[in-house]
Motif scaffolding. Structure first.
Motif, PDB file in Angstrom:
ATOM      1  N   UNK A  83      41.204  36.336  50.186  1.00 13.78           N
ATOM      2  CA  UNK A  83      41.453  35.002  50.725  1.00 13.78           C
ATOM      3  C   UNK A  83      41.822  35.075  52.209  1.00 13.78           C
ATOM      4  N   UNK A  84      42.540  36.119  52.594  1.00 15.08           N
ATOM      5  CA  UNK A  84      42.965  36.253  53.987  1.00 15.08           C
ATOM      6  C   UNK A  84      41.787  36.510  54.922  1.00 15.08           C
ATOM      7  N   UNK A  85      40.774  37.222  54.436  1.00 19.61           N
ATOM      8  CA  UNK A  85      39.660  37.609  55.301  1.00 19.61           C
ATOM      9  C   UNK A  85      38.373  36.822  55.044  1.00 19.61           C
ATOM     10  N   UNK A  86      38.401  35.888  54.126  1.00 24.28           N
ATOM     11  CA  UNK A  86      37.251  34.997  53.950  1.00 24.28           C
ATOM     12  C   UNK A  86      37.110  34.125  55.200  1.00 24.28           C
ATOM     13  N   UNK A  87      35.891  33.920  55.651  1.00 21.22           N
ATOM     14  CA  UNK A  87      35.682  33.189  56.905  1.00 21.22           C
ATOM     15  C   UNK A  87      35.132  31.779  56.705  1.00 21.22           C
ATOM     16  N   UNK A  88      34.899  31.377  55.460  1.00 22.05           N
ATOM     17  CA  UNK A  88      34.298  30.067  55.198  1.00 22.05           C
ATOM     18  C   UNK A  88      35.360  29.077  54.695  1.00 22.05           C
ATOM     19  N   UNK A  89      34.960  27.818  54.619  1.00 20.94           N
ATOM     20  CA  UNK A  89      35.904  26.764  54.250  1.00 20.94           C
ATOM     21  C   UNK A  89      36.376  26.899  52.808  1.00 20.94           C
ATOM     22  N   UNK A  90      35.490  27.317  51.925  1.00 12.29           N
ATOM     23  CA  UNK A  90      35.814  27.483  50.514  1.00 12.29           C
ATOM     24  C   UNK A  90      35.607  28.940  50.120  1.00 12.29           C
ATOM     25  N   UNK A  91      36.382  29.392  49.142  1.00 11.59           N
ATOM     26  CA  UNK A  91      36.217  30.749  48.609  1.00 11.59           C
ATOM     27  C   UNK A  91      36.101  30.668  47.103  1.00 11.59           C
ATOM     28  N   UNK A  92      35.053  31.292  46.561  1.00 10.52           N
ATOM     29  CA  UNK A  92      34.915  31.380  45.115  1.00 10.52           C
ATOM     30  C   UNK A  92      35.149  32.832  44.724  1.00 10.52           C
ATOM     31  N   UNK A  93      36.048  33.032  43.774  1.00 11.85           N
ATOM     32  CA  UNK A  93      36.367  34.376  43.312  1.00 11.85           C
ATOM     33  C   UNK A  93      35.566  34.690  42.064  1.00 11.85           C
ATOM     34  N   UNK A  94      34.889  35.834  42.102  1.00  9.00           N
ATOM     35  CA  UNK A  94      34.036  36.239  40.990  1.00  9.00           C
ATOM     36  C   UNK A  94      34.416  37.630  40.512  1.00  9.00           C
ATOM     37  N   UNK A  95      33.976  37.963  39.305  1.00  7.77           N
ATOM     38  CA  UNK A  95      34.186  39.304  38.763  1.00  7.77           C
ATOM     39  C   UNK A  95      32.997  40.190  39.115  1.00  7.77           C
ATOM     40  N   UNK A  96      33.294  41.437  39.491  1.00  9.19           N
ATOM     41  CA  UNK A  96      32.217  42.379  39.760  1.00  9.19           C
ATOM     42  C   UNK A  96      31.451  42.730  38.493  1.00  9.19           C
ATOM     43  N   UNK A  97      32.099  42.583  37.333  1.00  7.94           N
ATOM     44  CA  UNK A  97      31.438  42.938  36.070  1.00  7.94           C
ATOM     45  C   UNK A  97      30.568  41.815  35.524  1.00  7.94           C
ATOM     46  N   UNK A  98      30.498  40.677  36.247  1.00  7.49           N
ATOM     47  CA  UNK A  98      29.624  39.551  35.906  1.00  7.49           C
ATOM     48  C   UNK A  98      30.012  38.848  34.601  1.00  7.49           C
ATOM     49  N   UNK A  99      31.258  39.010  34.164  1.00  8.26           N
ATOM     50  CA  UNK A  99      31.674  38.240  32.991  1.00  8.26           C
ATOM     51  C   UNK A  99      31.783  36.750  33.300  1.00  8.26           C
ATOM     52  N   UNK A 100      32.048  36.437  34.561  1.00  6.09           N
ATOM     53  CA  UNK A 100      31.976  35.046  35.010  1.00  6.09           C
ATOM     54  C   UNK A 100      30.606  34.849  35.639  1.00  6.09           C
ATOM     55  N   UNK A 101      29.665  34.205  34.946  1.00  3.07           N
ATOM     56  CA  UNK A 101      28.288  34.135  35.436  1.00  3.07           C
ATOM     57  C   UNK A 101      28.197  33.421  36.786  1.00  3.07           C
ATOM     58  N   UNK A 102      27.573  34.033  37.784  1.00  3.48           N
ATOM     59  CA  UNK A 102      27.443  33.376  39.097  1.00  3.48           C
ATOM     60  C   UNK A 102      26.754  32.018  39.021  1.00  3.48           C
ATOM     61  N   UNK A 103      25.891  31.806  38.048  1.00  2.00           N
ATOM     62  CA  UNK A 103      25.210  30.513  37.920  1.00  2.00           C
ATOM     63  C   UNK A 103      26.185  29.377  37.634  1.00  2.00           C
ATOM     64  N   UNK A 104      27.402  29.710  37.155  1.00  2.00           N
ATOM     65  CA  UNK A 104      28.402  28.696  36.844  1.00  2.00           C
ATOM     66  C   UNK A 104      29.191  28.255  38.079  1.00  2.00           C
ATOM     67  N   UNK A 105      28.949  28.908  39.219  1.00  2.00           N
ATOM     68  CA  UNK A 105      29.659  28.552  40.452  1.00  2.00           C
ATOM     69  C   UNK A 105      29.520  27.065  40.763  1.00  2.00           C
ATOM     70  N   UNK A 106      28.341  26.520  40.521  1.00  2.00           N
ATOM     71  CA  UNK A 106      28.042  25.153  40.953  1.00  2.00           C
ATOM     72  C   UNK A 106      28.887  24.111  40.209  1.00  2.00           C
ATOM     73  N   UNK A 107      29.288  24.411  38.980  1.00  2.00           N
ATOM     74  CA  UNK A 107      30.186  23.502  38.273  1.00  2.00           C
ATOM     75  C   UNK A 107      31.518  23.379  39.017  1.00  2.00           C
ATOM     76  N   UNK A 108      31.994  24.507  39.532  1.00  2.00           N
ATOM     77  CA  UNK A 108      33.273  24.516  40.237  1.00  2.00           C
ATOM     78  C   UNK A 108      33.164  23.836  41.594  1.00  2.00           C
ATOM     79  N   UNK A 109      32.126  24.166  42.356  1.00  2.00           N
ATOM     80  CA  UNK A 109      31.997  23.598  43.698  1.00  2.00           C
ATOM     81  C   UNK A 109      31.745  22.097  43.642  1.00  2.00           C
ATOM     82  N   UNK A 110      30.954  21.666  42.674  1.00  2.00           N
ATOM     83  CA  UNK A 110      30.672  20.230  42.561  1.00  2.00           C
ATOM     84  C   UNK A 110      31.952  19.450  42.267  1.00  2.00           C
ATOM     85  N   UNK A 111      32.772  19.989  41.367  1.00  2.00           N
ATOM     86  CA  UNK A 111      34.022  19.310  41.020  1.00  2.00           C
ATOM     87  C   UNK A 111      34.989  19.309  42.206  1.00  2.00           C
ATOM     88  N   UNK A 112      35.021  20.401  42.951  1.00  2.00           N
ATOM     89  CA  UNK A 112      35.922  20.486  44.101  1.00  2.00           C
ATOM     90  C   UNK A 112      35.564  19.460  45.165  1.00  2.00           C
TER      91      UNK A 112
END
Length: 354
Positions: A83-112
């Motif tokens: 979070x300290x070194x992210x350079x964009x307005x929003x930060x989405x945190x994901x798992x490297x093991x892909x248990x949180x599917x990247x395709x689900x990002x849009x549900x979070x960003x749309x709601x935000x």
């Protein structure tokens, strides 16, 4: 998905050599269409080839950044740095093991974006984790919220999209027990939850053991509530009352022995709890850094960098870590030369970087 969004996909990782390249390919497929997007890997002191793979990815993709810790500091430290070194307005945190599917990002960003929230947390449906992890999460959140009065986004996971400026305020809070989920409500951030899918681990092995889960829960309980102290006092009082009643009921050895056991049990329980609070106090006064960065391809604050820059004066310290720290002919590192882009404007404007 929103038409455009300024977003950092932040990926903490520790010994994920079997997953990291696949994670990169799937994450960029989802976040790059936003336009103003980057991927930030936070290597939490991996001892396998995770960092080497990340470096190769960064060399071939200017949108990939990374920071690498000097040792394993833990997940809370990893995403605090992210979070300290992210350079964009929003930060989405994901798992490297892909248990949180990247395709689900849009549900979070749309709601935000639509709900004007500061953070949107994923609630995992059909969770693909061992039973003890599922049970542990439900149990420790129930104890925290219903018994200890700690405000948490209920059933929230580390898969989340957060307004970066707000996440930095959480990261900067001087708490003896860092716990993002419990700290976010304390600063008044607006948050909500969204149900998302959950997948089995893509490869490799899980890093969470029963001992780690227990410590994580204990950190939450004693770090954000004093009610456990009140509960143990009540337990001790109840044990003492029971001992008196048993003693009054008869003068034989058995009631006295039972009374002694009750009193000693209550005393040991109180001692254990007080010891945990002592650990909390010691952590808060130790003055140790949350993390130290050994290497990165982004500008690094001097206080976060393990080494001194041999080409910088004693008052300035390093700006860019590792092999990007400048040269005798160019004693002051220039971020745009080493990373292909300038340092995050938000960091420069606040004076966090020289």
């Amino acid at each position: 998905m929103p038409a455009t969004l300024s977003i950092t996909a932040m990926v903490p990782c520790f010994n994920e050599e079997e997953c990291i390249e696949q994670a990169y390919l799937r994450i960029k497929e989802e976040v790059y269409p936003y336009g103003d997007a980057e991927i930030l890997f936070v290597d939490d002191g991996s001892t396998d080839t995770t960092l080497s793979i990340i470096k190769r990815l960064a060399a071939g993709d200017p949108r990939v950044s990374y920071i690498s810790f000097a040792r394993n500091f833990g997940l809370e430290s990893a995403f605090t740095a992210g979070f300290s070194y992210a350079s964009k307005e929003w930060t989405v945190q994901l798992d490297a093991d892909l248990q949180s599917p990247p395709a689900e990002i849009h549900k979070l960003t749309r709601r935000a974006v639509e709900g004007e929230y500061d953070a949107v947390f994923a609630v995992r449906t059909g969770r693909q984790d061992p039973w003890y992890r599922r049970l542990g999460t439900v149990g420790h959140q129930a104890i925290a919220t219903r018994i200890l009065g700690i405000e948490l986004p209920v059933h929230a996971s580390v898969f989340r999209v957060v307004r970066t400026s707000v996440a930095r305020k959480v990261a900067a809070c001087k708490v003896s027990t860092p716990y993002f989920l419990a700290t976010l409500p304390l600063i008044g951030a607006r948050y909500t939850t969204v149900e998302t899918a959950h997948s089995p681990r893509a490869a490799g092995v899980a890093k969470w053991s029963l001992a780690k889960l227990f410590r994580h829960a204990a950190d939450l309980f004693v770090g954000f509530s004093y009610r456990p102290l009140a509960l143990i006092y009540l337990a001790a009082l109840g044990a003492a009352a029971a001992a008196v009643a048993l003693t009054a009921a008869g003068s034989g050895l058995q009631p006295l022995a039972l009374a002694s056991v009750l009193l000693h049990t209550a005393g040991l329980g109180a001692l254990a709890l007080l010891a945990r609070y002592l650990v909390r106090a010691m952590r808060g006064s130790a003055g140790l850094p949350r993390y130290q960065i050994r290497e990165a391809n982004v500008p690094v604050r001097p206080q976060d960098y393990l080494y001194a820059d041999p080409h910088a004066g004693p008052e300035t310290g390093p700006v860019v870590a590792g092999p990007h720290a400048g040269s005798p002919s160019d004693p002051h590192p220039h971020p745009e030369k080493t990373t292909g882009r300038a340092a995050p404007a938000s960091l420069l404007q606040t004076g966090n970087l020289p």
